[in-house]
Motif scaffolding. Structure first.
Motif, short mmCIF file in Angstrom:
data_model
loop_
_atom_site.label_atom_id
_atom_site.label_comp_id
_atom_site.label_asym_id
_atom_site.label_seq_id
_atom_site.Cartn_x
_atom_site.Cartn_y
_atom_site.Cartn_z
N ARG A 61 0.83 -1.20 0.00
CA ARG A 61 0.00 0.00 0.00
C ARG A 61 0.87 1.25 0.00
NH1 ARG A 61 -3.95 -1.54 4.88
NH2 ARG A 61 -4.84 0.55 4.58
N PHE A 62 1.94 1.23 0.79
CA PHE A 62 2.87 2.36 0.79
C PHE A 62 3.57 2.47 -0.56
CE2 PHE A 62 7.07 4.24 1.50
CZ PHE A 62 6.73 5.41 2.15
N ASP A 63 4.03 1.35 -1.10
CA ASP A 63 4.74 1.34 -2.37
C ASP A 63 3.86 1.91 -3.49
OD1 ASP A 63 7.04 0.51 -4.05
OD2 ASP A 63 5.55 -0.83 -4.94
N ARG A 64 2.58 1.57 -3.46
CA ARG A 64 1.67 2.09 -4.50
C ARG A 64 1.61 3.61 -4.46
NH1 ARG A 64 -4.87 0.85 -5.15
NH2 ARG A 64 -5.23 2.37 -6.82
N GLU A 65 1.46 4.17 -3.28
CA GLU A 65 1.33 5.63 -3.17
C GLU A 65 2.64 6.34 -3.49
OE1 GLU A 65 -1.69 6.52 -3.12
OE2 GLU A 65 -2.28 4.48 -2.66
N THR A 68 3.13 6.23 -7.23
CA THR A 68 2.20 7.15 -7.89
C THR A 68 2.65 8.60 -7.74
OG1 THR A 68 0.34 5.64 -7.50
CG2 THR A 68 -0.19 7.94 -7.98
N LEU A 69 3.00 9.00 -6.52
CA LEU A 69 3.40 10.38 -6.28
C LEU A 69 4.72 10.73 -6.96
CD1 LEU A 69 2.38 10.75 -2.53
CD2 LEU A 69 1.28 11.83 -4.49
N THR A 76 3.12 16.92 -7.76
CA THR A 76 4.10 16.84 -6.68
C THR A 76 5.07 18.01 -6.73
OG1 THR A 76 3.90 14.43 -6.74
CG2 THR A 76 5.78 15.33 -5.55
N SER A 77 5.46 18.44 -7.92
CA SER A 77 6.34 19.61 -8.04
C SER A 77 5.66 20.86 -7.50
CB SER A 77 6.74 19.84 -9.51
OG SER A 77 7.52 18.79 -9.99
N LEU A 78 4.39 21.05 -7.86
CA LEU A 78 3.66 22.21 -7.36
C LEU A 78 3.52 22.16 -5.84
CD1 LEU A 78 0.83 22.70 -10.00
CD2 LEU A 78 2.62 24.34 -9.42
N ALA A 79 3.27 20.98 -5.30
CA ALA A 79 3.15 20.85 -3.85
C ALA A 79 4.44 21.28 -3.15
CB ALA A 79 2.80 19.41 -3.48
N LEU A 80 5.57 20.86 -3.67
CA LEU A 80 6.86 21.25 -3.09
C LEU A 80 7.07 22.76 -3.17
CD1 LEU A 80 9.00 18.33 -4.48
CD2 LEU A 80 8.92 18.96 -2.06
N LYS A 81 6.75 23.34 -4.31
CA LYS A 81 6.93 24.78 -4.48
C LYS A 81 6.02 25.56 -3.52
CE LYS A 81 8.26 24.54 -9.36
NZ LYS A 81 7.89 24.92 -10.75
N ARG A 82 4.77 25.14 -3.43
CA ARG A 82 3.81 25.86 -2.58
C ARG A 82 4.11 25.66 -1.10
NH1 ARG A 82 -1.37 23.72 -6.07
NH2 ARG A 82 -1.37 25.36 -7.68
N ILE A 214 -0.36 10.09 2.69
CA ILE A 214 0.30 11.04 3.60
C ILE A 214 1.73 10.58 3.89
CG2 ILE A 214 0.24 12.09 5.89
CD1 ILE A 214 -2.81 11.75 5.86
N LEU A 215 1.88 9.29 4.22
CA LEU A 215 3.20 8.75 4.52
C LEU A 215 4.14 8.89 3.32
CD1 LEU A 215 2.25 5.43 6.37
CD2 LEU A 215 2.97 7.58 7.41
N ALA A 216 3.64 8.61 2.12
CA ALA A 216 4.46 8.69 0.92
C ALA A 216 4.86 10.13 0.62
CB ALA A 216 3.72 8.09 -0.27
#
Length: 317
Positions: A61-65, A68-69, A76-82, A214-216
């Motif tokens: 389950r962790f590996d899947r997320e 994906t991310l 994911t790039s936008l999340a890091l920038k914001r 969240i963990l990923a």
């Protein structure tokens, strides 16, 4: 187009395909780029609670997320920038409210840190709060003012929910799951499935994946370059400084108000997305604080660039 002409076009495309791929008519295509799948530890912490990923279902389950991310590059790039703009606001509030800072990553997966985000279910803001829940936890929600879009107030409302859930469940992972599914559903499933923890529940796919997302996200934020996100400090969205204008009367025209403060209507709404109409009625003389952005912060070349966390960038100073 007639059938004969159509067939000729298709044959021409197929004959020319090797050349388009950089080949000289051979039967082998060019090599694909390598897909890097980084390894991750078999134990990870969330809110100072150890999650043992050695158990098969938890590992996968962790590996899947994480997979994906890693390859959702734009989001994911936008999340890091914001995060560079919003974590300095959110983290002190979480600490003050007694909420583990790992819940920052819950805001990331809820909204990609977009204060104006709206879900198909009409949950809104950084924390994706439903109208009923917002009112329950002290937010004003109507056609003119919707404090679910207010970064600071919505964060405190989310904290109040999380503290209530922790009183009920006693572990933060189950609290996080309840934020997605609701405390009623999680409590019902814990009872019916004779379980003590969200990781032992059979849930719908969205909620089953939620905590692992969240963990990923936390794992990627801990070392973005390891997962292919190599950002420079100047690429991070910088915090904006504001002057707070105290208002306790009706504003009949927010465009004129913005102009009187030396900014545009669009800049006023961007800084205060909780203002939902063109006016701000205030018959009860309630006190509001409207943010007016510092002028230099409105221009890319007129500001100092900093990284909130050094591990987010490759040009560490």
């Amino acid at each position: 187009m007639g059938l004969r002409k159509f067939c000729i076009v298709i044959v021409s495309v197929l004959v020319g395909l090797p050349a388009l791929l950089g080949q000289s008519g051979s039967n082998t295509y060019s090599e694909f780029s390598d897909i890097i799948i980084p390894e991750f530890p078999l134990q990870i912490k969330f809110a100072n609670e150890l999650v043992n990923l050695d158990r098969l279902d938890l590992y996968e389950r962790f590996d899947r997320e994480l997979t994906t991310l890693c390859y959702m590059h734009s989001s994911t790039s936008l999340a890091l920038k914001r995060a560079n703009r919003y974590f300095p606001i959110l983290e002190p509030i979480l600490k003050e409210e007694g909420i583990p800072v790992d819940f920052l990553y819950m805001a990331v997966i809820e909204s990609t840190l977009n204060p104006r985000a709206v879900s198909p279910a009409k949950a809104v803001g950084l924390w994706q709060i439903m109208a009923r829940t917002g009112r329950e936890y002290g937010l004003e929600v109507n056609d003119d003012i919707d404090e679910r879009y207010h970064v600071e107030k919505a964060t405190r409302a989310a904290c109040r929910y999380l503290k209530d859930a922790y009183k009920k469940y006693g572990n933060w992972a189950t609290v996080a799951a309840s934020y997605n599914a609701g405390m009623g559903r999680i409590s019902t499933e814990l009872e019916k499935q004779i379980a003590d923890h969200t990781f032992d529940l059979w849930l719908n796919e969205e909620t089953s994946r939620y905590v692992f997302r969240i963990l990923a996200m936390k794992e990627i934020f801990s070392s973005p370059a390891k997962y292919g996100y190599k950002l420079k400090t100047k690429q991070l969205y910088q915090p904006i400084e504001y002057t707070l204008i105290k208002v306790d009367t009706t504003i009949t025209d927010l465009a004129q108000f913005a102009q009187s403060q030396g900014i545009s209507y669009a800049q006023l709404k961007e800084a205060n997305p909780w203002l939902r109409s063109r006016t701000m009625p205030d018959k009860s003389r309630k006190v509001y604080y409207i943010k007016i952005p510092r002028k230099n912060d409105l221009y890319y070349t007129k500001r100092k660039f900093t990284a909130y966390r050094k591990e987010w960038v490759i040009d560490k100073k």
